[in-house]
Write an enzyme that holds these catalytic residues in place. Structure first.
Site, PDB file in Angstrom:
ATOM      1  N   LYS A   5     -12.781  27.656   4.495  1.00 31.11           N
ATOM      2  CA  LYS A   5     -12.788  28.465   5.442  1.00 31.11           C
ATOM      3  C   LYS A   5     -14.110  28.267   6.554  1.00 31.11           C
ATOM      4  CE  LYS A   5     -14.270  33.406   5.278  1.00 31.11           C
ATOM      5  NZ  LYS A   5     -15.041  34.666   4.979  1.00 31.11           N
ATOM      6  N   SER A  21      -1.681  25.104  18.734  1.00 30.98           N
ATOM      7  CA  SER A  21      -2.840  24.462  17.983  1.00 30.98           C
ATOM      8  C   SER A  21      -4.148  25.201  17.977  1.00 30.98           C
ATOM      9  CB  SER A  21      -2.804  23.113  17.911  1.00 30.98           C
ATOM     10  OG  SER A  21      -2.679  22.598  18.688  1.00 30.98           O
ATOM     11  N   TYR A  54      -2.188  24.877  12.921  1.00 32.67           N
ATOM     12  CA  TYR A  54      -2.561  24.756  12.411  1.00 32.67           C
ATOM     13  C   TYR A  54      -3.773  23.494  13.341  1.00 32.67           C
ATOM     14  CZ  TYR A  54       0.332  21.941  16.060  1.00 32.67           C
ATOM     15  OH  TYR A  54       0.859  20.647  17.309  1.00 32.67           O
TER      16      TYR A  54
END
Length: 109
Positions: A5, A21, A54
């Protein structure tokens, strides 16, 4: 399970003319144990938007967080975002795994 995270990142750029992305400084990716091209969930604190995309590596040391392609509609430069990566772990791994959490300051340090 949550495995990595990045918390309180500031968007540094938004580039609509791109396939898509989130571009992230690879040093920060490594610190959070998020792999280049790994699927991520991005949450924008400023507007409540959430998106799955991503992670793509940007320039090392740049502190970049650039929303690309359609994702560029989900935030603005300066917005605060949280990036999360999740992995499938078996029960034994899940019981002992500690996610790597990186908390950034207003300058993405």
């Amino acid at each position: 399970m949550l495995t990595g995270k990045i918390h309180l990142a500031r968007i540094t750029a938004c580039e609509l003319d791109y396939e898509g992305s989130l571009e992230i400084d690879p040093e920060i990716l490594a610190e959070a144990h998020i792999l280049p091209y790994e699927k991520i969930l991005v949450v924008n604190r400023n507007n409540g938007e959430r998106l799955e995309t991503y992670a793509i590596p940007g320039k090392s040391g740049s502190k970049v967080f650039c929303l690309n392609g359609p994702a560029a509609h989900k935030g603005n430069v300066g917005d605060v975002i949280t990036i999360m990566a999740f992995s499938v772990l078996d029960e034994k791994e899940a019981q002992i795994y500690e996610p790597q959490i990186v908390v950034l300051d207003k300058d993405n340090n």
